[in-house]
Each structure stands twice: as C-alpha cells, then as structure tokens.
Design a protein around this motif. Structure first.
Motif, PDB file in Angstrom:
ATOM      1  N   GLY A 392       0.814  -1.214   0.000  1.00 23.17           N
ATOM      2  CA  GLY A 392       0.000   0.000   0.000  1.00 23.17           C
ATOM      3  C   GLY A 392       0.844   1.258   0.000  1.00 23.17           C
ATOM      4  O   GLY A 392       0.574   2.198   0.756  1.00 23.17           O
ATOM      5  N   LEU A 393       1.907   1.283  -0.807  1.00 21.30           N
ATOM      6  CA  LEU A 393       2.785   2.456  -0.860  1.00 21.30           C
ATOM      7  C   LEU A 393       2.890   3.000  -2.294  1.00 21.30           C
ATOM      8  O   LEU A 393       3.925   2.844  -2.951  1.00 21.30           O
ATOM      9  CB  LEU A 393       4.182   2.083  -0.343  1.00 21.30           C
ATOM     10  N   PRO A 394       1.810   3.665  -2.776  1.00 20.87           N
ATOM     11  CA  PRO A 394       1.791   4.122  -4.171  1.00 20.87           C
ATOM     12  C   PRO A 394       2.931   5.084  -4.508  1.00 20.87           C
ATOM     13  O   PRO A 394       3.446   5.065  -5.628  1.00 20.87           O
ATOM     14  CB  PRO A 394       0.430   4.813  -4.303  1.00 20.87           C
ATOM     15  N   GLU A 395       3.362   5.913  -3.533  1.00 18.33           N
ATOM     16  CA  GLU A 395       4.439   6.867  -3.844  1.00 18.33           C
ATOM     17  C   GLU A 395       5.742   6.133  -4.147  1.00 18.33           C
ATOM     18  O   GLU A 395       6.515   6.553  -5.008  1.00 18.33           O
ATOM     19  CB  GLU A 395       4.682   7.816  -2.661  1.00 18.33           C
ATOM     20  N   GLN A 396       5.968   5.036  -3.437  1.00 16.16           N
ATOM     21  CA  GLN A 396       7.200   4.272  -3.671  1.00 16.16           C
ATOM     22  C   GLN A 396       7.107   3.497  -4.987  1.00 16.16           C
ATOM     23  O   GLN A 396       8.108   3.299  -5.666  1.00 16.16           O
ATOM     24  CB  GLN A 396       7.489   3.323  -2.506  1.00 16.16           C
ATOM     25  N   VAL A 397       5.886   3.081  -5.345  1.00 14.80           N
ATOM     26  CA  VAL A 397       5.692   2.441  -6.647  1.00 14.80           C
ATOM     27  C   VAL A 397       6.148   3.404  -7.745  1.00 14.80           C
ATOM     28  O   VAL A 397       6.877   3.037  -8.666  1.00 14.80           O
ATOM     29  CB  VAL A 397       4.216   2.040  -6.859  1.00 14.80           C
ATOM     30  N   GLU A 401       9.082   3.082 -10.625  1.00 20.03           N
ATOM     31  CA  GLU A 401       8.781   3.275 -12.049  1.00 20.03           C
ATOM     32  C   GLU A 401       9.684   4.337 -12.656  1.00 20.03           C
ATOM     33  O   GLU A 401      10.185   4.183 -13.766  1.00 20.03           O
ATOM     34  CB  GLU A 401       7.299   3.630 -12.231  1.00 20.03           C
ATOM     35  N   ARG A 402       9.918   5.411 -11.906  1.00 20.93           N
ATOM     36  CA  ARG A 402      10.737   6.504 -12.421  1.00 20.93           C
ATOM     37  C   ARG A 402      12.213   6.098 -12.523  1.00 20.93           C
ATOM     38  O   ARG A 402      12.859   6.330 -13.535  1.00 20.93           O
ATOM     39  CB  ARG A 402      10.584   7.720 -11.500  1.00 20.93           C
ATOM     40  N   VAL A 403      12.736   5.457 -11.480  1.00 21.33           N
ATOM     41  CA  VAL A 403      14.181   5.189 -11.445  1.00 21.33           C
ATOM     42  C   VAL A 403      14.546   3.952 -12.273  1.00 21.33           C
ATOM     43  O   VAL A 403      15.571   3.936 -12.952  1.00 21.33           O
ATOM     44  CB  VAL A 403      14.673   5.009  -9.987  1.00 21.33           C
ATOM     45  N   LEU A 404      13.713   2.925 -12.238  1.00 20.18           N
ATOM     46  CA  LEU A 404      14.088   1.656 -12.888  1.00 20.18           C
ATOM     47  C   LEU A 404      13.291   1.393 -14.168  1.00 20.18           C
ATOM     48  O   LEU A 404      13.676   0.555 -14.975  1.00 20.18           O
ATOM     49  CB  LEU A 404      13.907   0.484 -11.917  1.00 20.18           C
ATOM     50  N   ASP A 405      12.176   2.083 -14.333  1.00 18.52           N
ATOM     51  CA  ASP A 405      11.354   1.971 -15.533  1.00 18.52           C
ATOM     52  C   ASP A 405      11.126   0.522 -15.990  1.00 18.52           C
ATOM     53  O   ASP A 405      11.447   0.167 -17.123  1.00 18.52           O
ATOM     54  CB  ASP A 405      12.035   2.789 -16.660  1.00 18.52           C
ATOM     55  N   PRO A 406      10.608  -0.332 -15.114  1.00 16.06           N
ATOM     56  CA  PRO A 406      10.439  -1.735 -15.512  1.00 16.06           C
ATOM     57  C   PRO A 406       9.310  -1.913 -16.514  1.00 16.06           C
ATOM     58  O   PRO A 406       8.283  -1.234 -16.425  1.00 16.06           O
ATOM     59  CB  PRO A 406      10.101  -2.447 -14.195  1.00 16.06           C
ATOM     60  N   LYS A 407       9.525  -2.799 -17.486  1.00 14.12           N
ATOM     61  CA  LYS A 407       8.499  -3.116 -18.486  1.00 14.12           C
ATOM     62  C   LYS A 407       7.921  -4.489 -18.163  1.00 14.12           C
ATOM     63  O   LYS A 407       8.670  -5.389 -17.778  1.00 14.12           O
ATOM     64  CB  LYS A 407       9.129  -3.171 -19.883  1.00 14.12           C
ATOM     65  N   PRO A 408       6.580  -4.661 -18.327  1.00 18.26           N
ATOM     66  CA  PRO A 408       5.984  -5.971 -18.046  1.00 18.26           C
ATOM     67  C   PRO A 408       6.768  -7.088 -18.755  1.00 18.26           C
ATOM     68  O   PRO A 408       7.235  -6.919 -19.873  1.00 18.26           O
ATOM     69  CB  PRO A 408       4.577  -5.845 -18.611  1.00 18.26           C
TER      70      PRO A 408
END
Ligand SMILES: NC(=O)c1ccc[n+]([C@@H]2O[C@H](COP(=O)([O-])OP(=O)(O)OC[C@H]3O[C@@H](n4cnc5c(N)ncnc54)[C@H](O)[C@@H]3O)[C@@H](O)[C@H]2O)c1
Ligand SMILES: [Zn+2]
Length: 463
Positions: A392-397, A401-408
């Motif tokens: 439940g930590l949307p800010e850390q999500v 996303e910003r730093v590692l930019d993972p793709k499905p």
C-alpha cells in the motif's frame, strides 16, 4: 574526546543488534560519582586504574558488544593489550578543532583550555593509530569495519596493503575482468601472489566443473588466501572454493560490478549452481576482507549497471532513504553498509536477513516464468512494484517506475505462478513475503491471501 563515540556507539550497537557500553558512564554508575569528581578526589592515576579494570572486564565478556572507550583508556598498556586480544578497534577520526568545539563547554577535566587539549590530542593520536584495526567517520564506517569491508576509490592500486595475512595468494578473475584489471591487481599484490586463474564469464563460472578446475590448480598452504576479482559470478564460486579447499582457507573479495559491490560480495554466502537450479550448493564463508573500489565501475557496461541499480533501489527502500540519488562512491558505501549490518545481525539467514529478499519472491517467479529471458535486475524491479503495491505504498511504486522503468515481462503466467507456489510450499503452505510498513520499516514472513498475490504477479506479466 569529543569525537562523538557515545552517539556513534549507540547507533552502531542498534544496527548490529549488540549491547552498548559507554565506559565513562559505566564507571560513573559503578562508583556512584561523576568523573570530574573522581578526578578531583583521587587524581588521574587512580582514575586510570579504575578505568582499565572496568574496560578489560567488558572487553573480556563473552557476548559481543559495542564499547565506547574513554579518550584516555589507550594510555594504559594493559588496555591496549586487551584491545588487541578481544576487540576490533575502530578509530573515530575527527579534527582537533572540531573536537574542541564539542567539548569546550563541558566539565571534562582534561578539556579545560584549547592549548593543552590539542597537545593531549596529538600525544594520544599515535596510540589511537597504533591500536586501531580500522578508521571511520560515521556509523556506516564503523559497521563496514566490523564486517571487514573496505570502501575506497583507488583501493585496487594498493590492494597488497589491504589484503590481510601473510600467506601466499591466488588471484582469480573471469577472462574479461582479468583483461581490464588483472595487470594492476597483480602489480599491487606483488611478491605474495603465487598464481593467477581464469574463470569462464557469467553463470558458467558457477559450475562444479569450474570449481573442480580451481581445486585442482591451486597450490596454496593453509595460510594462503584466494583473491576473487570480479562480479558475483566470480566471488560466489571462489568463496566456495575457499570454503572447501584444504577444508577451508581464507579469501578476499574484490567486487568489480555494482551487483558485487552492494550485494554479492558481502555477507559470506558463497556457492555454485547445479543443473537442477541456481545456488543449490554452497557454504557460508565470510571473506577475510571485502575490498571495494567504486572507481572500477567506470568500465562497467550500462546493462550491468542497471542490474545493480535494482538492488540499490531495493536497499534504499529498506533503509528509507533515496540512496540511488547519491554519487556512486557514496551510494556504494551506504548500500554495502546496510547489507553488512543485516548480515552481521543474522549471519546464517535464520531470520531477519530475509528482508534482503524484498521483491525477490516475485522476481524469482518471473525469472522461471520467462525461462530466464529477463535478467535478475529487471525481475527485481518488477518484483519491487508488486511488493510495494501489496504494502500500500503508491508513492514508492512511482519511485521504482521513475528510477528503474520496468516493463511488463514476457513470461508464462502459469509457470510463474507455479514457481511462486514452490517457494510457498517451502514456507509451510503459506506465501511469505517481505513488505514495507513504510520506507525503512521492512516486515518479513508476511502472509497474504493467494488471490492478492496472484493478482499482483499477473500485473507484472505482459499481454
Ligand atoms: N552471494 C550473494 O549473496 C549474492 C548476492 C547477489 C547476487 N549473487 C550472484 O551474483 C551473480 C551475478 O553477479 P554479477 O551481476 O556481478 O555478474 P558477473 O560476475 O557475471 O559480471 C557481469 C559481467 O560484467 C563483467 N565485468 C565485471 N566487472 C567489470 C568491470 N569493472 N568493468 C567491465 N566489465 C566488468 C564481467 O566480466 C561479466 O561479463 C549471480 O550468479 C547471483 O546469483 C550472489
Ligand atoms: Zn537480487
């Protein structure tokens, strides 16, 4: 005096899960008197006798603890001897002017005027340097010293002075790393170097055949040591060879990848793969020293750098600080210190070391589900997303996303789920996860309903 030993000592004790004793405080408690009073009543010589007794008592106690010594304790030869026999001694570095600023308004008997304070400082400095096994400026520095981890840009150039012991050395690297840093390492190791050995590149080095070849090639005595120069695919099998050759010799890890410097070369887990799976054979064998030169990361390929960055973001989330934003040498130092502390608290992975697996249950499932088409770093980045969503930590999500930019990931959903459930069986029928109550506050062994875990796993898979 004035170096901040008490504050630092408390922080270090907390991070290592050890008891803490401040010697001045112990003496005051024991005699029911403040130190200025003791000095005034009985004189410095009598105080030193009391101080030495109490210090030596504590140094000899069985349970490992963190002690903050009195500034003058090392002036007593018996204390210096007890330090050599029973302690790892860390010199907390500080400039005399700064120390004076901190103590000038105190009632400490030996801090009454700046000239004599400085003279005392200079006189003791030599004793401090002679007694110290390591130096540090902050709690991370002390933790690293406690784990035998040395972080310094340029360390590779004086590797010879940093490798402990007197015995002969065998240097092992993969062909690529040997080509870039082998010559410098050989020169730095000098006369002690007995032999050099090549490993295949990548996971192929983590095989019984590579391990067997090393066993056969080595000509070390029991007092010899292996020096592993390279990434995790070098330090893992070389550490294992060290754990087993002649029933165990010492080894030194010199990690050259970001993964190695913040993760693989710290904590004493060594091993190799079997056809049946990764890391199935190994041993806990803490390196005599881990020597980290962040300068060597300059030649690392971007792809390899990203592998390490996923573990850096993981560590930052566990610490509760954006470590990934720091300049590389400091980033490495902070991450290495975090892993060192966790592993010193739980050297054999009996409990809390599990926090280092944040994001990794999902990562393993994705690696299996994609037949290792995605890298460990990519899988960890995705795994962190799932762990943070479940926390439940949307800010850390968003941070991930910003730093590692993972793709499905392109992965088989059923195989990934099955792999995650195999982990589950091992944990007595429950999916045990590492989640964060908040950044810096991990919780391990968390059980969640299957449908929540499955939903988050599915979100990580493309199509
Ligand atoms: N023991 C542990 O606690 C632990 C923790 C994490 C990972 N690991 C293991 O670590 C392994 C992965 O390690 P890795 O990512 O370091 O891979 P690696 O050792 O294969 O190194 C990656 C590549 O980078 C090259 N390289 C290394 N240093 C270089 C440099 N300074 N400049 C240019 N090229 C360089 C290597 O030749 C190799 O091709 C995995 O097998 C994993 O299981 C172990
Ligand atoms: Zn990992």
């Amino acid at each position: 005096m004035g170096a901040g030993k008490t504050t630092l000592g408390l922080q270090v004790a907390e991070r290592l899960g050890r008891r803490f004793f401040d010697l001045d405080h112990e003496i005051e408690k024991g005699l029911g008197r403040a130190i200025p009073e003791l000095f005034a009543e009985r004189g410095e010589a009598a105080f030193r006798v009391i101080e030495a007794e109490r210090t030596i008592d504590l140094l000899r106690s069985e349970r490992p603890s963190v002690l903050a010594l009195g500034g003058g304790a090392v002036e007593t030869p018996k204390v210096r001897q007890a330090l050599r026999e029973h302690a790892l001694c860390v010199f907390v570095e500080i400039e005399p002017d700064e120390a004076w600023e901190r103590v000038r308004r105190s009632d400490r008997p030996l801090a009454q005027d700046p000239e004599s304070f400085r003279a005392l400082f200079e006189r003791r400095r030599e004793l401090y340097e002679a007694s110290a096994d390591a130096r540090a400026r902050d709690a991370d520095g002390v933790v690293l010293a406690a784990g035998g981890v040395h972080v310094e840009v340029g360390a590779l150039e004086h590797l010879g002075q940093l490798v402990p012991g007197e015995g002969r050395l065998a240097l092992v690297a993969d062909a690529n790393v040997a080509g870039i840093y082998g010559p410098a390492a050989q020169v730095a190791l000098g006369q002690r170097l007995a032999s050099t050995h090549d490993l295949p590149e990548g996971e192929r080095a983590k095989s019984l055949s590579a391990v067997e070849r090393l066993w056969a090639e080595l000509r070390l005595d029991r007092d010899g040591a292996l020096v592993a120069l390279g990434g995790g695919c070098t330090t893992d099998p070389v550490g294992f060879v060290a754990a087993t050759y002649l029933r165990g010799v010492s080894w030194v890890a010199v990690p050259t990848t970001l993964v190695g410097q913040v993760d693989a070369a710290i904590g004493g887990k060594t091993g190799t793969n079997l056809e049946q799976g990764k890391n199935l054979v190994g041993a806990f064998h803490w390196p005599a020293r881990t020597i980290i030169d962040p300068g060597v990361l300059e030649t690392l390929a971007e792809r390899q750098h990203r592998e390490g960055l996923a573990e850096v973001v993981k560590t930052g989330l566990l610490v509760g600080a954006p470590l990934w934003e720091l300049p590389l040498p400091e980033l490495v130092r902070r991450c290495a210190a975090y892993k060192t502390a966790v592993c010193l608290r739980d050297p054999r992975e009996a409990g809390e070391r599990a926090v280092l697996n944040l994001g990794h249950t999902f990562a393993h499932a994705l690696e299996v589900g994609s037949s290792n088409a995605i890298s460990h770093g990519e899988a960890v980045a995705l795994g962190l997303l799932a762990a943070l969503r479940l926390s439940g930590l949307p800010e850390q999500v968003e941070v991930v996303e910003r730093v590692l930019d993972p793709k499905p990931a392109r992965a088989d959903r059923e195989r990934a789920w099955a792999a995650l459930n195999r982990d589950k069986k091992r944990a007595a029928g429950k999916t045990r996860l590492v989640l964060l109550d908040e950044p810096g506050k991990p919780r391990y062994g968390v059980e969640l309903p299957d449908e929540d875990v499955r939903r988050e796993l599915d979100r990580l898979i493309a199509g």
